[in-house]
Design a protein around this motif. Structure first.
Motif, PDB file in Angstrom:
ATOM      1  N   PHE A 137       0.873  -1.170   0.000  1.00 15.91           N
ATOM      2  CA  PHE A 137       0.000   0.000   0.000  1.00 15.91           C
ATOM      3  C   PHE A 137       0.914   1.225   0.000  1.00 15.91           C
ATOM      4  O   PHE A 137       1.651   1.455   0.930  1.00 15.91           O
ATOM      5  N   GLY A 138       0.887   2.006  -1.060  1.00 18.14           N
ATOM      6  CA  GLY A 138       1.807   3.130  -1.200  1.00 18.14           C
ATOM      7  C   GLY A 138       3.091   2.653  -1.841  1.00 18.14           C
ATOM      8  O   GLY A 138       3.082   1.765  -2.685  1.00 18.14           O
ATOM      9  N   SER A 139       4.214   3.204  -1.439  1.00 17.33           N
ATOM     10  CA  SER A 139       5.510   2.757  -1.936  1.00 17.33           C
ATOM     11  C   SER A 139       6.578   3.035  -0.883  1.00 17.33           C
ATOM     12  O   SER A 139       6.374   3.811   0.042  1.00 17.33           O
ATOM     13  N   ILE A 140       7.721   2.425  -1.062  1.00 17.72           N
ATOM     14  CA  ILE A 140       8.845   2.630  -0.152  1.00 17.72           C
ATOM     15  C   ILE A 140       9.628   3.848  -0.636  1.00 17.72           C
ATOM     16  O   ILE A 140       9.939   3.970  -1.818  1.00 17.72           O
ATOM     17  N   SER A 141       9.954   4.734   0.284  1.00 23.21           N
ATOM     18  CA  SER A 141      10.681   5.948  -0.081  1.00 23.21           C
ATOM     19  C   SER A 141      12.032   6.004   0.625  1.00 23.21           C
ATOM     20  O   SER A 141      12.300   5.234   1.551  1.00 23.21           O
ATOM     21  N   THR A 142      12.862   6.924   0.197  1.00 24.65           N
ATOM     22  CA  THR A 142      14.168   7.095   0.826  1.00 24.65           C
ATOM     23  C   THR A 142      14.033   7.594   2.261  1.00 24.65           C
ATOM     24  O   THR A 142      14.907   7.337   3.082  1.00 24.65           O
ATOM     25  N   VAL A 143      12.941   8.287   2.564  1.00 31.14           N
ATOM     26  CA  VAL A 143      12.697   8.752   3.931  1.00 31.14           C
ATOM     27  C   VAL A 143      12.538   7.549   4.863  1.00 31.14           C
ATOM     28  O   VAL A 143      13.106   7.517   5.958  1.00 31.14           O
ATOM     29  N   MET A 144      11.777   6.556   4.425  1.00 30.02           N
ATOM     30  CA  MET A 144      11.569   5.351   5.232  1.00 30.02           C
ATOM     31  C   MET A 144      12.883   4.600   5.433  1.00 30.02           C
ATOM     32  O   MET A 144      13.171   4.109   6.528  1.00 30.02           O
ATOM     33  N   ILE A 145      13.687   4.526   4.385  1.00 39.08           N
ATOM     34  CA  ILE A 145      14.972   3.828   4.475  1.00 39.08           C
ATOM     35  C   ILE A 145      15.906   4.587   5.419  1.00 39.08           C
ATOM     36  O   ILE A 145      16.578   3.977   6.257  1.00 39.08           O
ATOM     37  N   ALA A 146      15.951   5.909   5.316  1.00 39.29           N
ATOM     38  CA  ALA A 146      16.812   6.715   6.197  1.00 39.29           C
ATOM     39  C   ALA A 146      16.398   6.554   7.655  1.00 39.29           C
ATOM     40  O   ALA A 146      17.244   6.444   8.546  1.00 39.29           O
ATOM     41  N   ARG A 147      15.100   6.511   7.898  1.00 48.07           N
ATOM     42  CA  ARG A 147      14.590   6.329   9.264  1.00 48.07           C
ATOM     43  C   ARG A 147      15.019   4.968   9.829  1.00 48.07           C
ATOM     44  O   ARG A 147      15.459   4.859  10.966  1.00 48.07           O
ATOM     45  N   GLN A 148      14.915   3.923   9.008  1.00 46.83           N
ATOM     46  CA  GLN A 148      15.298   2.582   9.434  1.00 46.83           C
ATOM     47  C   GLN A 148      16.808   2.488   9.652  1.00 46.83           C
ATOM     48  O   GLN A 148      17.265   1.827  10.582  1.00 46.83           O
ATOM     49  N   MET A 149      17.589   3.155   8.812  1.00 47.47           N
ATOM     50  CA  MET A 149      19.043   3.172   8.991  1.00 47.47           C
ATOM     51  C   MET A 149      19.413   3.833  10.308  1.00 47.47           C
ATOM     52  O   MET A 149      20.327   3.384  11.002  1.00 47.47           O
ATOM     53  N   LYS A 150      18.699   4.911  10.655  1.00 50.70           N
ATOM     54  CA  LYS A 150      18.978   5.589  11.918  1.00 50.70           C
ATOM     55  C   LYS A 150      18.696   4.653  13.092  1.00 50.70           C
ATOM     56  O   LYS A 150      19.456   4.619  14.058  1.00 50.70           O
ATOM     57  N   GLU A 151      17.617   3.882  13.005  1.00 53.41           N
ATOM     58  CA  GLU A 151      17.288   2.942  14.081  1.00 53.41           C
ATOM     59  C   GLU A 151      18.346   1.848  14.198  1.00 53.41           C
ATOM     60  O   GLU A 151      18.730   1.483  15.305  1.00 53.41           O
ATOM     61  N   GLN A 152      18.816   1.314  13.079  1.00 57.37           N
ATOM     62  CA  GLN A 152      19.738   0.188  13.116  1.00 57.37           C
ATOM     63  C   GLN A 152      21.190   0.599  13.293  1.00 57.37           C
ATOM     64  O   GLN A 152      21.949  -0.107  13.953  1.00 57.37           O
TER      65      GLN A 152
ATOM     66  N   GLY B 194      22.262   3.878  14.294  1.00 58.57           N
ATOM     67  CA  GLY B 194      22.437   4.824  15.387  1.00 58.57           C
ATOM     68  C   GLY B 194      22.793   6.229  14.945  1.00 58.57           C
ATOM     69  O   GLY B 194      22.944   7.107  15.766  1.00 58.57           O
ATOM     70  N   TYR B 195      22.947   6.486  13.664  1.00 55.05           N
ATOM     71  CA  TYR B 195      23.205   7.835  13.192  1.00 55.05           C
ATOM     72  C   TYR B 195      22.433   8.097  11.906  1.00 55.05           C
ATOM     73  O   TYR B 195      22.095   7.185  11.176  1.00 55.05           O
ATOM     74  N   GLN B 196      22.175   9.372  11.688  1.00 52.95           N
ATOM     75  CA  GLN B 196      21.328   9.801  10.580  1.00 52.95           C
ATOM     76  C   GLN B 196      22.107   9.907   9.283  1.00 52.95           C
ATOM     77  O   GLN B 196      23.192  10.470   9.245  1.00 52.95           O
ATOM     78  N   ILE B 197      21.568   9.350   8.223  1.00 51.52           N
ATOM     79  CA  ILE B 197      22.091   9.541   6.873  1.00 51.52           C
ATOM     80  C   ILE B 197      21.031  10.324   6.115  1.00 51.52           C
ATOM     81  O   ILE B 197      19.859   9.962   6.129  1.00 51.52           O
ATOM     82  N   GLU B 198      21.445  11.397   5.473  1.00 56.53           N
ATOM     83  CA  GLU B 198      20.496  12.252   4.754  1.00 56.53           C
ATOM     84  C   GLU B 198      19.783  11.460   3.663  1.00 56.53           C
ATOM     85  O   GLU B 198      20.406  10.716   2.923  1.00 56.53           O
ATOM     86  N   ARG B 199      18.495  11.664   3.557  1.00 58.43           N
ATOM     87  CA  ARG B 199      17.714  10.936   2.558  1.00 58.43           C
ATOM     88  C   ARG B 199      18.123  11.301   1.139  1.00 58.43           C
ATOM     89  O   ARG B 199      17.985  10.512   0.217  1.00 58.43           O
ATOM     90  N   LYS B 200      18.661  12.501   0.949  1.00 59.45           N
ATOM     91  CA  LYS B 200      19.089  12.934  -0.382  1.00 59.45           C
ATOM     92  C   LYS B 200      20.269  12.111  -0.884  1.00 59.45           C
ATOM     93  O   LYS B 200      20.485  12.001  -2.078  1.00 59.45           O
ATOM     94  N   ARG B 201      21.040  11.563   0.026  1.00 60.92           N
ATOM     95  CA  ARG B 201      22.209  10.758  -0.344  1.00 60.92           C
ATOM     96  C   ARG B 201      21.828   9.325  -0.710  1.00 60.92           C
ATOM     97  O   ARG B 201      22.604   8.608  -1.293  1.00 60.92           O
ATOM     98  N   ILE B 202      20.631   8.912  -0.337  1.00 63.35           N
ATOM     99  CA  ILE B 202      20.173   7.539  -0.577  1.00 63.35           C
ATOM    100  C   ILE B 202      19.475   7.480  -1.926  1.00 63.35           C
ATOM    101  O   ILE B 202      18.649   8.324  -2.242  1.00 63.35           O
TER     102      ILE B 202
END
Length: 148
Positions: free
Chosen positions: A90-105, A107-115
């Protein structure tokens, strides 16, 4: 006339570069517009020290980027999302979702623009993505989309 550029100037040079220009161009345009300063011996010494500091910072940053790239290549992201009965998301996967998950796993933020992800993701499965850190530093990672 020799000048030290304090800003990037199109068709002339980059910041902290020593350039040779005609006297009128330097005195009437580059210096008044704060694009450059005159290359005096003291200014050249300051530039040398500034370049040393910048080089040290870049080396430290590159070491950190290498470490992050190694962690990303070993990382297996799991993204949970709502899925229909046919396996469509339902919907689609975005770089924002991936960046959020990377931060959780990680421990640091990667800008969504770089993904970057290769295509619009609409189904569950395993996909590959990239993180571009600049200066030809690209880390590949894989992620799996699973149903909630």
């Amino acid at each position: 006339m020799q000048l030290i550029l304090i800003q990037d100037v199109n068709h002339l040079g980059a910041i902290n570069e020593i350039v040779k220009v005609k006297n009128g161009y330097g005195r009437n345009y580059l210096i008044p517009q704060k694009f450059a300063i005159e290359a005096t011996p003291s200014a050249l010494k300051q530039l040398e020290e500034k370049i040393k500091i910048i080089t040290k910072k870049e080396e430290k940053m590159l070491a950190e980027i290498q470490q992050v790239m190694q962690q990303l290549s070993a990382l297996k992201l799991l993204l949970k999302t709502k899925v229909g009965t046919t396996g469509k998301i339902f919907g689609s996967i975005s770089t924002v979702m991936i960046a959020r998950q990377m931060k959780e796993q990680l421990g640091y933020q990667i800008e969504r623009k770089r993904i970057s992800i290769p295509e619009t993701i609409k189904e569950i499965g395993v996909y590959e993505g990239e993180v571009n850190f600049g200066k030809d530093k690209i880390a590949k990672f894989s992620f799996e989309i699973i149903a909630e």
